[in-house]
Enzyme design. Structure first.
Site, mmCIF file in Angstrom:
data_model
loop_
_atom_site.group_PDB
_atom_site.id
_atom_site.type_symbol
_atom_site.label_atom_id
_atom_site.label_comp_id
_atom_site.label_asym_id
_atom_site.label_seq_id
_atom_site.Cartn_x
_atom_site.Cartn_y
_atom_site.Cartn_z
ATOM 1 N N SER A 1 0.801 -1.245 0.000
ATOM 2 C CA SER A 1 0.000 0.000 0.000
ATOM 3 C C SER A 1 0.823 1.279 0.000
ATOM 4 O O SER A 1 0.275 2.356 -0.272
ATOM 5 C CB SER A 1 -0.931 0.022 1.215
ATOM 6 O OG SER A 1 -2.006 -0.843 1.010
ATOM 7 N N TYR B 1 -3.376 -2.611 -10.483
ATOM 8 C CA TYR B 1 -3.323 -2.405 -9.023
ATOM 9 C C TYR B 1 -2.474 -3.488 -8.332
ATOM 10 O O TYR B 1 -1.640 -3.177 -7.466
ATOM 11 C CB TYR B 1 -4.754 -2.374 -8.460
ATOM 12 C CG TYR B 1 -4.809 -2.341 -6.951
ATOM 13 C CD1 TYR B 1 -4.531 -1.177 -6.239
ATOM 14 C CD2 TYR B 1 -5.111 -3.498 -6.223
ATOM 15 C CE1 TYR B 1 -4.558 -1.159 -4.850
ATOM 16 C CE2 TYR B 1 -5.141 -3.488 -4.831
ATOM 17 C CZ TYR B 1 -4.861 -2.320 -4.157
ATOM 18 O OH TYR B 1 -4.871 -2.302 -2.774
ATOM 19 N N TYR C 1 -5.285 4.040 7.874
ATOM 20 C CA TYR C 1 -6.646 3.505 7.942
ATOM 21 C C TYR C 1 -7.291 3.828 9.285
ATOM 22 O O TYR C 1 -7.287 4.981 9.704
ATOM 23 C CB TYR C 1 -6.635 1.990 7.649
ATOM 24 C CG TYR C 1 -5.736 1.668 6.485
ATOM 25 C CD1 TYR C 1 -6.064 2.125 5.213
ATOM 26 C CD2 TYR C 1 -4.529 0.988 6.640
ATOM 27 C CE1 TYR C 1 -5.231 1.882 4.126
ATOM 28 C CE2 TYR C 1 -3.703 0.747 5.558
ATOM 29 C CZ TYR C 1 -4.062 1.201 4.318
ATOM 30 O OH TYR C 1 -3.234 0.965 3.253
HETATM 31 O O1 DON Z 1 -4.979 -4.667 -1.759
HETATM 32 C C1 DON Z 1 -4.409 -5.188 -0.802
HETATM 33 O O2 DON Z 1 -5.023 -5.730 0.107
HETATM 34 C C2 DON Z 1 -2.894 -5.131 -0.752
HETATM 35 N N1 DON Z 1 -2.347 -5.228 -2.065
HETATM 36 C C3 DON Z 1 -2.410 -3.857 -0.112
HETATM 37 C C4 DON Z 1 -2.965 -3.633 1.276
HETATM 38 C C5 DON Z 1 -2.049 -2.906 2.180
HETATM 39 O O3 DON Z 1 -0.849 -2.854 2.010
HETATM 40 C C6 DON Z 1 -2.671 -2.334 3.407
HETATM 41 N N2 DON Z 1 -1.682 -1.677 4.223
HETATM 42 N N3 DON Z 1 -1.391 -1.672 5.338
#
Ligand code: DON
Length: 304
Positions: free
Chosen positions: A64, A189, A240
């Site tokens: 993320s 993505y 978040y």
């Molecule tokens: O979409 C997802 O769930 C992951 N590719 C990225 C989520 C993420 O890194 C949340 N961060 N803390």
């Protein structure tokens, strides 16, 4: 006098000695095999001097954290029209929740939750001829490092289990806020999230957010107004439903990833990156948060 190296060394020792290191993300199967004992911290001060301790040259899945970089690229391409597609309010929800998206007619709360990053991915897919190659080129040019690349095994791994992201993208599409087809947008993505970088490569890249938009080579990548807005979004939305806690304990804008990385910036002062793969229950690196709290406490340097 302030000595960053002593502080980083002390943080690294504390991290190595902490028994409870959190839980590795396993919902992306390829991430589950990382060694929990890895720990690195790298800090670049405003003069471009690098301080580091631990595993700072080993690459990990940035996940993320890349949402900040796709946002930067899309904001530069689209300008303020971007905010018609995605809002700038904290969600107070976990990164992959869908309920607000349904209530708010497919306009994600902010660009750093998954739904918001999927809308940003859609914008890049619309605007760029070769989205994956051009985004990679964008990151490489900011970092001044052509070795940075995608780990396609991580992208494929997430594609096979990314059910919530498929659900989010379909919901957004149903509200008319996705121009391209779901599979194309998610393919981009999943690749952006699968960028592999080390603490040192990340600190070089995110230096622009501490240095008024200019990279280490002194090239201007974003203007001051764009930097202000993106740093504000990192502060209010970067963690978040733990964004308040991060501001309270660390006091810097930042962004986490489920690969265990955290970047944080103090505008006009420094940029810092931590990596420790174990996560807390909110999906943010447990030791990374602890390390950054110690850094701002021991140095007395936070934006507050
Ligand atoms: O979409 C997802 O769930 C992951 N590719 C990225 C989520 C993420 O890194 C949340 N961060 N803390």
């Amino acid at each position: 006098m302030l000595n960053f190296q002593n502080i980083l060394d002390a943080i690294s020792v504390q991290a190595k000695n902490t028994q409870e290191k959190g839980k590795i993300a396993s919902y992306i199967p390829q991430l589950a095999c990382i060694d929990k004992n890895k720990f690195g911290i790298a800090l670049l001060d405003k003069n471009g001097t690098l301080f580091r301790a631990g595993d700072t040259s080993e690459q990990f899945s940035v996940q993320s954290i890349t949402k900040v970089l796709t946002l930067s690229m899309a904001f530069d391409l689209l300008g303020d029209d971007l905010w018609k597609r995605v809002d700038v309010e904290p969600s107070g929800d976990p990164f992959n929740h869908l309920s607000l998206l349904e209530q708010e007619n497919g306009k994600p709360r902010n660009p750093l939750i998954n739904a918001g990053a999927i809308v940003i991915a859609d914008i890049l897919v619309s605007k760029l001829k070769n989205p994956k190659a051009e985004f990679l080129e964008y990151v490489r040019s900011i970092a001044n490092d052509s070795s940075i690349t995608y780990d396609t095994s991580v992208a494929e791994s997430e594609k096979s289990t990314g059910f919530r992201n498929f659900a989010a993208a379909n919901l957004i599409k149903s509200f008319g806020n996705l121009e391209n087809d779901v599979d194309t947008v998610l393919d981009f993505y999943f690749h952006q999230c699968a960028l592999s970088m080390s603490c040192e490569q990340l600190v070089n890249t995110f230096y622009i957010f501490a240095n008024r938009g200019k990279c280490l080579q002194n090239n201007q990548h974003l203007n001051l107004s764009q930097i202000k807005r993106i740093n504000a979004i990192m502060l209010s939305c970067g963690f978040y439903d733990e964004a308040g806690e991060f501001a309270f304990r660390v006091g810097l804008p930042g962004k986490s990833g489920v690969g265990g990385g955290i970047v944080a910036v103090f505008p006009d002062n420094f940029c810092v990156v931590t990596w420790s793969p174990g996560l807390n229950e909110k999906g943010n690196s447990k030791l990374g948060l602890q390390a950054l709290e110690k850094l701002t406490t021991d140095s007395g340097l936070s934006i507050f």
